[in-house]
Structures are given as C-alpha cells and as structure tokens.
Motif scaffolding. Sequence first.
Motif, short mmCIF file in Angstrom:
data_model
loop_
_atom_site.label_atom_id
_atom_site.label_comp_id
_atom_site.label_asym_id
_atom_site.label_seq_id
_atom_site.Cartn_x
_atom_site.Cartn_y
_atom_site.Cartn_z
N ASN A 13 17.57 60.42 -62.36
CA ASN A 13 18.12 59.35 -62.95
C ASN A 13 18.84 59.81 -64.35
O ASN A 13 18.22 60.79 -64.99
CB ASN A 13 17.11 58.16 -63.36
CG ASN A 13 16.47 57.76 -62.14
OD1 ASN A 13 17.22 57.28 -61.21
ND2 ASN A 13 15.22 57.16 -62.46
N THR A 36 20.57 58.89 -68.15
CA THR A 36 21.19 57.85 -69.04
C THR A 36 22.39 58.24 -69.66
O THR A 36 22.47 59.45 -70.19
CB THR A 36 19.74 57.91 -69.96
OG1 THR A 36 18.66 57.30 -69.52
CG2 THR A 36 20.17 56.65 -71.08
N ILE A 37 23.44 57.36 -69.92
CA ILE A 37 24.52 57.58 -70.29
C ILE A 37 24.94 56.68 -71.45
O ILE A 37 24.92 55.56 -71.26
CB ILE A 37 25.65 57.57 -69.27
CG1 ILE A 37 25.44 58.37 -68.04
CG2 ILE A 37 26.98 57.92 -69.77
CD1 ILE A 37 26.23 58.21 -66.70
N LYS A 38 25.32 57.28 -72.73
CA LYS A 38 25.77 56.47 -73.80
C LYS A 38 27.09 57.26 -73.96
O LYS A 38 27.28 58.26 -74.25
CB LYS A 38 24.80 56.57 -74.92
CG LYS A 38 23.29 56.23 -74.81
CD LYS A 38 22.55 56.41 -76.02
CE LYS A 38 21.21 55.78 -75.70
NZ LYS A 38 20.31 55.99 -76.93
N SER A 67 29.20 52.16 -74.42
CA SER A 67 28.43 51.69 -73.19
C SER A 67 27.22 52.47 -73.19
O SER A 67 27.09 53.70 -73.65
CB SER A 67 29.50 52.18 -72.08
OG SER A 67 28.79 51.96 -70.70
N ASN A 68 26.20 51.70 -72.72
CA ASN A 68 25.08 52.48 -72.44
C ASN A 68 24.44 52.04 -71.00
O ASN A 68 24.26 51.07 -70.57
CB ASN A 68 23.89 51.86 -73.39
CG ASN A 68 22.71 52.46 -73.41
OD1 ASN A 68 22.26 53.45 -72.63
ND2 ASN A 68 21.68 51.93 -74.06
N GLN A 69 24.35 53.19 -70.01
CA GLN A 69 24.03 52.76 -68.56
C GLN A 69 23.01 53.60 -68.23
O GLN A 69 22.74 54.87 -68.79
CB GLN A 69 25.51 53.20 -67.79
CG GLN A 69 26.38 52.42 -68.22
CD GLN A 69 27.83 52.53 -67.31
OE1 GLN A 69 27.64 53.27 -66.50
NE2 GLN A 69 29.08 52.34 -67.97
#
Length: 120
Positions: free
Chosen positions: A104, A106-108, A118-120
């Motif tokens: 997984n 986590t993208i900021k 954006s935070n995905q």
Amino acid sequence: MVNPVFTFTYLEQTLGSCNIQENTDFELLYFSFYYSNQPNPFVYLIETDNDGNKRLTITSASGDHAIYDDHLLSNQDFYSLQFSIHPNPAKNELFLTSKSTTENLTIKILNIEGKLLSNQ
C-alpha cells in the motif's frame, strides 16, 4: 537594525535564452511585480519558523507580495527503487509508477507553497 526598505533600478532577465514556456510564464509574472513597482520602495520581512526555515516576504507599495522560502524542493541524492514520478515539474497531471504493486502507498501531493493538494 537594517532598514527594510529598498528600490530596484534595473532588472535583467535570467532565463532569456531558455525557450521553455513555463520559464517564460514565470518571468512574465516575476519581473512584472518588480518592473511595475520600480519607482516605489519595497518593504521586506525575513521570518524564521519553528523548524528553522526562513521566508522572505517582499511587499510593493500597492500591497502585492512576493514570497520566497528556503525549503528544499529537490535533492540530487534522493532516489527510490520503489517508484518514479513524472513529469517534474508537473502542471495538470502527475504520474506515479510503482515497481511494487503488493504494498500500500500513501501519497501526499503538495504545491510549491507546501499546501496539501491531494492525500491518497
């Protein structure tokens, strides 16, 4: 104490020989701020936040601001074998390619001012 007021008498283009549109757009915005206010004094303020990062804010006589931060925006030593991001800088689209699809992520995504986009 240093007098925080100054004026410009002449500005020269820094990217004049560069034909990249983003550079031309930047210079039009950057230099018009100083050229349009050239006969008037500018006021500057240097602030340091709790993390030691500095910010220079230049204010024109009309109240417009140019803000410069000393945050690290790139690092030649940074690399990751796990993912790649392109293009850099990005305008409307940013592509992230992961070499490992089992984990997984986590993208900021932040803009140049550090605002979270954006935070995905």
